[in-house]
Design an enzyme around this catalytic site. Sequence first.
Site, mmCIF file in Angstrom:
data_model
loop_
_atom_site.group_PDB
_atom_site.id
_atom_site.type_symbol
_atom_site.label_atom_id
_atom_site.label_comp_id
_atom_site.label_asym_id
_atom_site.label_seq_id
_atom_site.Cartn_x
_atom_site.Cartn_y
_atom_site.Cartn_z
ATOM 1 N N CYS A 13 58.192 36.668 64.093
ATOM 2 C CA CYS A 13 57.217 37.643 64.578
ATOM 3 C C CYS A 13 57.389 37.756 66.091
ATOM 4 O O CYS A 13 58.369 37.246 66.640
ATOM 5 C CB CYS A 13 55.790 37.253 64.175
ATOM 6 S SG CYS A 13 55.153 35.756 64.972
ATOM 7 N N ASN A 16 55.704 33.971 67.788
ATOM 8 C CA ASN A 16 55.845 32.734 67.010
ATOM 9 C C ASN A 16 54.634 31.815 67.146
ATOM 10 O O ASN A 16 54.757 30.601 67.165
ATOM 11 C CB ASN A 16 57.137 32.003 67.381
ATOM 12 C CG ASN A 16 57.512 30.891 66.408
ATOM 13 O OD1 ASN A 16 58.032 29.861 66.828
ATOM 14 N ND2 ASN A 16 57.269 31.056 65.129
ATOM 15 N N CYS A 18 51.402 33.186 65.541
ATOM 16 C CA CYS A 18 50.438 33.652 64.542
ATOM 17 C C CYS A 18 51.092 33.823 63.165
ATOM 18 O O CYS A 18 50.979 32.953 62.304
ATOM 19 C CB CYS A 18 49.788 34.979 64.968
ATOM 20 S SG CYS A 18 48.772 34.866 66.455
ATOM 21 N N ARG A 19 51.768 34.948 62.970
ATOM 22 C CA ARG A 19 52.277 35.286 61.645
ATOM 23 C C ARG A 19 53.406 34.387 61.173
ATOM 24 O O ARG A 19 53.353 33.832 60.066
ATOM 25 C CB ARG A 19 52.730 36.750 61.614
ATOM 26 C CG ARG A 19 51.592 37.737 61.800
ATOM 27 C CD ARG A 19 52.093 39.151 61.972
ATOM 28 N NE ARG A 19 52.777 39.297 63.261
ATOM 29 C CZ ARG A 19 53.316 40.426 63.699
ATOM 30 N NH1 ARG A 19 53.281 41.511 62.945
ATOM 31 N NH2 ARG A 19 53.895 40.488 64.881
ATOM 32 N N SER A 20 54.452 34.248 61.976
ATOM 33 C CA SER A 20 55.624 33.516 61.490
ATOM 34 C C SER A 20 55.358 32.027 61.249
ATOM 35 O O SER A 20 55.787 31.503 60.217
ATOM 36 C CB SER A 20 56.836 33.739 62.398
ATOM 37 O OG SER A 20 56.585 33.358 63.721
ATOM 38 N N ASP A 131 49.631 41.861 63.214
ATOM 39 C CA ASP A 131 49.443 40.745 64.140
ATOM 40 C C ASP A 131 47.943 40.582 64.406
ATOM 41 O O ASP A 131 47.302 41.487 64.920
ATOM 42 C CB ASP A 131 50.182 41.064 65.443
ATOM 43 C CG ASP A 131 50.240 39.886 66.394
ATOM 44 O OD1 ASP A 131 49.493 38.901 66.187
ATOM 45 O OD2 ASP A 131 51.027 39.954 67.348
#
Length: 159
Positions: A13, A16, A18-20, A131
Amino acid sequence: MAESEARKILFVCLGNICRSPSAEAILRSLVQTREDKSEWEIDSAGILDLHEGLRSDSRGLEVLRDHGISNHHRARQVREDDFRNFDVIFAFDDSNVADLNEFFRPADGSARAKVELFGTYDPKGKRIIHDPYYGDISDFEKMFDHIYRCCEEFLRQSN
């Protein structure tokens, strides 16, 4: 893919945090219940290096904890070598996909990794995993639910 060969998955993302790293932790947790758990290598990285070395966003960590999932990842930036070492690089939005292909893919043709939009695995058809960084805890819960659905479907299709 050979039976004993590891399945190497990288989530990417923007930063690096939050999402990933959440996807990395969720997929790793789901894989632990499988017979082939030793055949998986799962990591995450970011397009930007702004958060290099930092832990994930505290709101994301809280949501993961609430679901019984731990995450000890430290942020890192994606590298050219990731394209040589991983089978699939999953991105969360079209901008991530474009950045990966434009700025990080090795120019010498040595890449083996395919770059895919992870949301294509969502059974509800929501292709973009937004995000949650500028949102509140409820946005992190929505992100968790979305990623969890995609992870389950990805594993179902990987059998």
